[in-house]
Design a protein around this motif. Structure first.
Motif, mmCIF file in Angstrom:
data_model
loop_
_atom_site.group_PDB
_atom_site.id
_atom_site.type_symbol
_atom_site.label_atom_id
_atom_site.label_comp_id
_atom_site.label_asym_id
_atom_site.label_seq_id
_atom_site.Cartn_x
_atom_site.Cartn_y
_atom_site.Cartn_z
ATOM 1 N N ARG A 104 16.369 21.808 35.313
ATOM 2 C CA ARG A 104 16.447 20.955 36.488
ATOM 3 C C ARG A 104 15.700 19.653 36.242
ATOM 4 N NH1 ARG A 104 13.182 19.209 40.116
ATOM 5 N NH2 ARG A 104 13.838 18.691 42.242
ATOM 6 N N SER A 105 16.395 18.557 36.379
ATOM 7 C CA SER A 105 15.780 17.248 36.260
ATOM 8 C C SER A 105 16.727 16.234 36.885
ATOM 9 C CB SER A 105 15.503 16.898 34.793
ATOM 10 O OG SER A 105 14.737 15.712 34.701
ATOM 11 N N HIS A 106 16.260 15.017 37.026
ATOM 12 C CA HIS A 106 17.088 13.998 37.663
ATOM 13 C C HIS A 106 16.783 12.643 37.047
ATOM 14 C CE1 HIS A 106 18.112 10.937 40.752
ATOM 15 N NE2 HIS A 106 19.158 11.717 40.936
ATOM 16 N N SER A 107 17.825 11.869 36.818
ATOM 17 C CA SER A 107 17.652 10.514 36.300
ATOM 18 C C SER A 107 18.776 9.634 36.822
ATOM 19 C CB SER A 107 17.645 10.507 34.764
ATOM 20 O OG SER A 107 18.902 10.915 34.257
ATOM 21 N N VAL A 108 18.504 8.346 36.912
ATOM 22 C CA VAL A 108 19.503 7.381 37.361
ATOM 23 C C VAL A 108 19.246 6.068 36.634
ATOM 24 C CG1 VAL A 108 18.084 6.652 39.324
ATOM 25 C CG2 VAL A 108 20.559 6.256 39.366
ATOM 26 N N PHE A 109 20.334 5.376 36.297
ATOM 27 C CA PHE A 109 20.227 4.117 35.559
ATOM 28 C C PHE A 109 21.196 3.110 36.155
ATOM 29 C CE2 PHE A 109 21.810 1.319 32.150
ATOM 30 C CZ PHE A 109 20.620 0.719 31.763
ATOM 31 N N HIS A 110 20.703 1.909 36.444
ATOM 32 C CA HIS A 110 21.531 0.813 36.932
ATOM 33 C C HIS A 110 21.269 -0.412 36.056
ATOM 34 C CE1 HIS A 110 22.607 2.992 40.592
ATOM 35 N NE2 HIS A 110 21.324 3.277 40.757
ATOM 36 N N SER A 111 22.311 -1.196 35.825
ATOM 37 C CA SER A 111 22.103 -2.389 35.005
ATOM 38 C C SER A 111 23.141 -3.454 35.330
ATOM 39 C CB SER A 111 22.172 -2.047 33.513
ATOM 40 O OG SER A 111 23.505 -1.747 33.120
ATOM 41 N N LEU A 112 22.744 -4.690 35.093
ATOM 42 C CA LEU A 112 23.628 -5.848 35.138
ATOM 43 C C LEU A 112 23.601 -6.467 33.753
ATOM 44 C CD1 LEU A 112 25.307 -8.106 36.554
ATOM 45 C CD2 LEU A 112 23.115 -9.225 37.056
ATOM 46 N N GLN A 113 24.757 -6.556 33.102
ATOM 47 C CA GLN A 113 24.832 -7.064 31.741
ATOM 48 C C GLN A 113 25.712 -8.310 31.711
ATOM 49 O OE1 GLN A 113 25.837 -3.956 28.914
ATOM 50 N NE2 GLN A 113 24.889 -2.394 30.196
ATOM 51 N N THR A 114 25.190 -9.381 31.149
ATOM 52 C CA THR A 114 25.926 -10.639 31.068
ATOM 53 C C THR A 114 25.929 -11.140 29.629
ATOM 54 O OG1 THR A 114 23.950 -11.961 31.545
ATOM 55 C CG2 THR A 114 25.282 -11.253 33.421
ATOM 56 N N SER A 115 26.952 -11.904 29.290
ATOM 57 C CA SER A 115 27.071 -12.440 27.934
ATOM 58 C C SER A 115 27.765 -13.795 27.987
ATOM 59 C CB SER A 115 27.863 -11.480 27.043
ATOM 60 O OG SER A 115 27.999 -12.000 25.731
ATOM 61 N N LEU A 116 27.277 -14.730 27.194
ATOM 62 C CA LEU A 116 27.860 -16.060 27.084
ATOM 63 C C LEU A 116 27.931 -16.424 25.611
ATOM 64 C CD1 LEU A 116 28.806 -18.774 28.356
ATOM 65 C CD2 LEU A 116 26.391 -19.474 28.355
ATOM 66 N N SER A 117 29.105 -16.838 25.147
ATOM 67 C CA SER A 117 29.259 -17.187 23.734
ATOM 68 C C SER A 117 30.147 -18.417 23.599
ATOM 69 C CB SER A 117 29.861 -16.020 22.941
ATOM 70 O OG SER A 117 31.152 -15.691 23.423
ATOM 71 N N LYS A 118 29.930 -19.148 22.517
ATOM 72 C CA LYS A 118 30.700 -20.360 22.251
ATOM 73 C C LYS A 118 30.678 -20.640 20.757
ATOM 74 C CE LYS A 118 32.797 -24.331 22.999
ATOM 75 N NZ LYS A 118 34.215 -24.403 23.457
ATOM 76 N N THR A 119 31.839 -21.005 20.226
ATOM 77 C CA THR A 119 31.952 -21.387 18.823
ATOM 78 C C THR A 119 32.660 -22.736 18.733
ATOM 79 O OG1 THR A 119 32.069 -19.079 18.113
ATOM 80 C CG2 THR A 119 32.832 -20.741 16.554
ATOM 81 N N SER A 120 32.079 -23.653 17.979
ATOM 82 C CA SER A 120 32.664 -24.979 17.798
ATOM 83 C C SER A 120 32.797 -25.262 16.307
ATOM 84 C CB SER A 120 31.796 -26.052 18.467
ATOM 85 O OG SER A 120 32.304 -27.344 18.197
#
Length: 243
Positions: free
Chosen positions: A14-30
């Motif tokens: 018996r155990s309990h866990s919870v995980f929340h996340s906001l993941q963002t990414s920005l990329s650019k190639t020139s």
């Protein structure tokens, strides 16, 4: 002759866990500017009532926290708090820049295989700190909580590593214990020290953040004839970190 009963362990899944996340990414190639970059940011929160796995017959534990026992064995739900591996903020920045040395007038006297193929690479990682728990180191009650007893918190410290003594994270030097009270020799206490369970929660404080910066100067040089060429890469890394 004297007899008795040794320590008994009751193991439960018996155990309990919870995980929340906001993941963002920005990329650019020139290709024209010869630059490419990527920025990743994660805002997350992980909660559980234990961050380790209790091994067979009390011999081993695994996980990021080597303490699998609750302070109060009759109320394991009171252990709910940030996971030991909880990292709220993670920022990574990757940048690669082509270095057009072969286009510089004062370097044109050098051969092209010397001035071409140079790149500068940077990988930077910045994270917030991980949580930790304060233990009293004293058997406070008759529950024999196996060194998981926690004190009461009596004051709010200002956590910082920018003080003259960097290790003085709580800011009171040899008087840091004044922030806490070990509840022993109290009315209604149990065990050899006539104490009770502390009110301080699990993983209530966060350590300092971690910063890592890696820079590499890269040189790609083709080997062999046209149509059957190979490339050799030289790297000159420079790394630094701060926690």
């Amino acid at each position: 002759m004297r007899g008795g009963i040794g320590t008994e362990f009751l193991t439960s899944n018996r155990s309990h866990s919870v995980f929340h996340s906001l993941q963002t990414s920005l990329s650019k190639t020139s290709p024209r500017a010869g630059i490419g970059f990527q920025v990743n940011y994660t805002l997350s929160k992980s909660l559980d009532d234990t961050s380790s796995v209790y091994g067979a017959f009390g011999q081993t534990t695994s996980g990021t926290l080597l303490q699998a026992f609750p302070q109060n064995p009759w109320n394991p739900g009171a252990e709910k708090g940030p996971s030991t591996f909880d990292t709220r903020h993670i920022l990574t920045i990757n940048v690669i820049q082509a270095l057009p040395f072969d286009r510089l007038d004062f370097l044109r006297r050098l051969r092209r295989h010397v001035t071409s193929g140079w790149e500068l690479l940077n990988i930077s990682t910045l994270t917030s700190g991980s949580p930790f728990t304060i233990y009293s180191g004293v058997q406070q009650s008759g529950a024999r909580s196996l060194n998981t007893d926690r004190p009461d918190q009596m004051g709010q410290p200002v956590l910082s590593t920018s003080r003259p003594v960097r290790e003085d994270y709580f800011g009171q030097g040899s008087n840091n214990a004044a922030f806490f009270f070990i509840p022993i020799s109290v009315p209604g206490g149990t065990g050899p020290n006539q104490g009770r369970f502390g009110t301080l929660g699990r993983n209530t404080f966060y350590g300092p953040g971690f910063h890592s910066f890696d820079v590499s100067l890269i040189k790609d040089t083709p080997l062999g004839h046209r149509g059957a060429s190979e490339a050799a890469t030289l790297e000159f890394p420079v790394a630094g970190s701060h926690g």
